[in-house]
Design an enzyme around this catalytic site. Structure first.
Site, short mmCIF file in Angstrom:
data_model
loop_
_atom_site.label_atom_id
_atom_site.label_comp_id
_atom_site.label_asym_id
_atom_site.label_seq_id
_atom_site.Cartn_x
_atom_site.Cartn_y
_atom_site.Cartn_z
N ARG A 150 0.86 -1.18 0.00
CA ARG A 150 0.00 0.00 0.00
C ARG A 150 0.90 1.24 0.00
O ARG A 150 1.69 1.41 0.92
CB ARG A 150 -0.91 -0.01 1.24
CG ARG A 150 -1.77 1.20 1.36
CD ARG A 150 -2.83 1.11 2.45
NE ARG A 150 -3.59 2.34 2.44
CZ ARG A 150 -3.54 3.28 3.40
NH1 ARG A 150 -2.84 3.07 4.50
NH2 ARG A 150 -4.21 4.39 3.27
N HIS A 166 -2.84 10.97 0.40
CA HIS A 166 -2.30 10.81 1.75
C HIS A 166 -1.63 12.14 2.12
O HIS A 166 -0.43 12.21 2.35
CB HIS A 166 -1.35 9.61 1.79
CG HIS A 166 -1.09 9.06 3.17
ND1 HIS A 166 -1.26 7.74 3.49
CD2 HIS A 166 -0.65 9.66 4.29
CE1 HIS A 166 -0.94 7.54 4.77
NE2 HIS A 166 -0.55 8.69 5.27
N GLU A 175 -7.37 8.69 5.95
CA GLU A 175 -7.60 9.38 7.22
C GLU A 175 -8.10 10.82 7.05
O GLU A 175 -7.40 11.78 7.44
CB GLU A 175 -6.32 9.36 8.08
CG GLU A 175 -5.88 7.95 8.45
CD GLU A 175 -4.67 7.92 9.37
OE1 GLU A 175 -4.15 8.97 9.75
OE2 GLU A 175 -4.22 6.80 9.71
N ASN A 179 -7.53 2.14 9.84
CA ASN A 179 -6.20 2.35 10.40
C ASN A 179 -6.37 2.39 11.91
O ASN A 179 -7.09 3.26 12.42
CB ASN A 179 -5.60 3.68 9.92
CG ASN A 179 -5.38 3.71 8.42
OD1 ASN A 179 -5.58 2.72 7.72
ND2 ASN A 179 -4.98 4.86 7.90
N TYR A 208 -4.41 2.28 15.73
CA TYR A 208 -3.17 2.35 16.51
C TYR A 208 -3.42 2.23 18.02
O TYR A 208 -2.68 1.56 18.71
CB TYR A 208 -2.44 3.67 16.22
CG TYR A 208 -1.87 3.68 14.82
CD1 TYR A 208 -0.60 3.18 14.56
CD2 TYR A 208 -2.61 4.16 13.74
CE1 TYR A 208 -0.08 3.17 13.27
CE2 TYR A 208 -2.10 4.14 12.45
CZ TYR A 208 -0.83 3.64 12.23
OH TYR A 208 -0.33 3.61 10.96
N GLU A 268 -3.74 0.11 8.08
CA GLU A 268 -2.53 0.50 8.84
C GLU A 268 -2.65 -0.02 10.26
O GLU A 268 -3.72 0.07 10.87
CB GLU A 268 -2.38 2.03 8.94
CG GLU A 268 -2.01 2.71 7.66
CD GLU A 268 -1.82 4.21 7.83
OE1 GLU A 268 -1.52 4.67 8.96
OE2 GLU A 268 -2.00 4.91 6.83
O1 IFM Z 1 2.55 7.82 9.72
C1 IFM Z 1 1.17 7.89 9.90
C2 IFM Z 1 0.45 7.68 8.58
O2 IFM Z 1 0.86 8.57 7.62
C3 IFM Z 1 -1.03 7.80 8.77
N1 IFM Z 1 -1.50 7.00 9.86
C4 IFM Z 1 -0.79 7.04 11.10
C5 IFM Z 1 0.69 6.85 10.87
C6 IFM Z 1 1.44 6.92 12.21
O3 IFM Z 1 1.26 8.15 12.81
#
Ligand code: IFM
Length: 449
Positions: free
Chosen positions: A79, A123, A168, A295, A297, A355
């Site tokens: 990706r 992006h 995002e 995505n 985290y 992500e």
């Molecule tokens: O690096 C970023 C990415 O560009 C978009 N999502 C979160 C990642 C980590 O912060």
């Protein structure tokens, strides 16, 4: 098979992700024009240590080397994002043939190596010329995005099966136009809400353009940063703040995309700052998606605080919990929670984790990079992804963020997310222990033991 093995469904896509401004460098080569991130990163005080994406991982010049690394990792998919300012250096007008050629070569090299390209069209690197005309606050930018999507689809269409329009939009809208931590560095709620709406409109324009251009069977989706939201304490006020945060972070994008509405509770809260929605916008935004990218985290834990954020919710890191170098809580169950919630409430036909990953401060020692924390992070999140599949979530693939250590936006090169280490002085790449472990995952189609 041992009881703890998590072997994923046949055909599950194992990938890694990057984004153009974070890895390509070569910002003045191949006819590329400036983007808002060039402007922002060159503005003193905006990026830690004054870093910029001028060189980044030099990915523009290292396609064969980087695709070979992906081969070593056993990736089935990569990706990446297409830099809009490489394709339209002035934002619109005549496309730049050299820019399109670069992505054609990348796609060809990937396919020759048996790796599926998963491009994302936006992006965050908006051409500066479009920003000069109002950027995402200007509705016309969505139209320009549609033209750009059509141009890239014509150039790459035959070789690409999966397309992501926008990455995002929450981050692009709110960090870019409300907190000002990201380009273009604006701080205004009304502008941020207009930007968010126009990013969704751009998704709609881009989706329509891609569908008109691409062969049948091509899949079009969007990648959202989503997270389960928890109240920090037992007080009712915290629970209400968590509801508002959920509306702001998750439903503000999920509802229009899947239901053609904005969350009422927030619309009334935003009042005159609410986005400028024209007749027909929401119907177009809600055109069916082929997949949704998530995505993930960390979860969002919030306390009621009227002075914080546009929804009066202050993000906290729960005390005593493990965190990454970003200060983000490590909470793998959150991946299961958000996948099952989105499946239950919105039922996208297919989902990808577009992500997931972690920054830790690792360093090479004797030519090796030992990053057990990242390996554990990926391992634990993959087990949660597997749990979600077992619970019936149509999860089709997983992309580790990131293939390479790279330019981490406002943190510059001071935060490393890669499963491959990059020495930014020499551009030497070293597969980290987590990368070697991930190669085992891609080989075995899952996590053993
Ligand atoms: O690096 C970023 C990415 O560009 C978009 N999502 C979160 C990642 C980590 O912060």
């Amino acid at each position: 098979m041992a009881a703890a093995d998590a072997i994923f469904p046949e055909g599950f896509v194992w990938g890694a992700a990057t984004a153009a401004y974070q890895v390509e460098g070569a910002v003045q080569e191949g006819g590329r024009g400036p983007s808002i991130w060039d402007t922002f990163s060159h503005t003193p005080g905006k990026i830690l240590n004054g870093d910029t994406g001028d060189v980044a991982c030099d990915g523009f010049h290292r396609v064969p080397e980087d695709v070979a690394l992906m081969g070593e990792l056993g990736l089935g998919a990569y990706r990446f994002s297409v830099a809009w300012p490489r394709v339209f250096p002035d934002g619109a007008g005549r496309p730049n043939a050299a820019g399109l050629d670069f992505y054609r070569r990348l796609v060809d090299t990937l396919r020759a190596a048996g790796i599926e390209p998963y491009p994302t069209l936006y992006h965050w690197d908006l051409p500066q010329a479009l920003q000069d005309g109002g950027g995402w606050a200007n509705r016309d930018t969505a139209k320009r995005f549609g033209e750009y999507a059509q141009t890239v689809a014509t150039a790459l269409g035959g070789g690409v099966g999966h397309w992501t329009t926008i990455n995002e939009p929450w981050v692009a809208a709110f960090l870019g136009h409300l907190t000002g931590n990201h380009a273009p560095g604006v701080r205004n709620l009304r502008t941020a809400l207009a930007a968010a709406h126009h990013l969704l409109l751009a998704h709609a324009e881009g989706t329509a353009a891609l569908r008109a251009e691409l062969p049948a069977g091509s899949a079009v989706g969007i990648a959202l940063n989503l997270a389960p939201v928890e109240p920090a304490g037992d007080a009712n006020a915290d629970a209400e703040a968590a509801d508002r945060q959920d509306a702001y972070l998750n439903r503000w994008f999920l509802d229009p995309l899947f239901r053609g509405t904005y969350p009422d509770d927030l619309l009334s809260r935003f009042g005159e700052d609410a986005p400028p929605v024209a007749a027909g916008d929401l119907e177009r935004i809600a055109a069916p998606l082929d997949f949704l990218g998530i995505n993930y985290y960390f979860r969002s834990v919030v306390a009621h605080d009227p002075t914080s954020s546009p929804v009066g919710a202050r993000q906290l890191t729960p005390p005593g919990r493990p965190t990454t170098a970003m200060g983000w809580e490590v909470y793998p169950e959150g991946l299961y929670e958000i996948l099952t919630r989105v499946h239950r409430d919105y039922a996208p036909s297919a989902l990808y984790v577009t992500e997931n990953g972690a920054a830790f401060s690792d360093r090479p020692t004797d030519g090796a990079v030992d990053d057990p924390d990242r390996e554990a992070y990926l391992h634990d999140h993959l087990l949660q992804a597997y749990r979600a599949i077992e619970a019936g979530v149509p999860l089709r693939g997983y992309f580790a963020w990131s293939l390479l250590d790279n330019f981490e936006w406002a943190f510059g090169y001071a935060r490393r997310f890669g499963i491959v280490h990059v020495d930014f002085a020499t551009q030497a790449r070293t597969i980290k222990r987590s990368g070697r472990w991930y190669a085992g995952v891609t080989r075995e189609n899952g996590v053993r033991g």
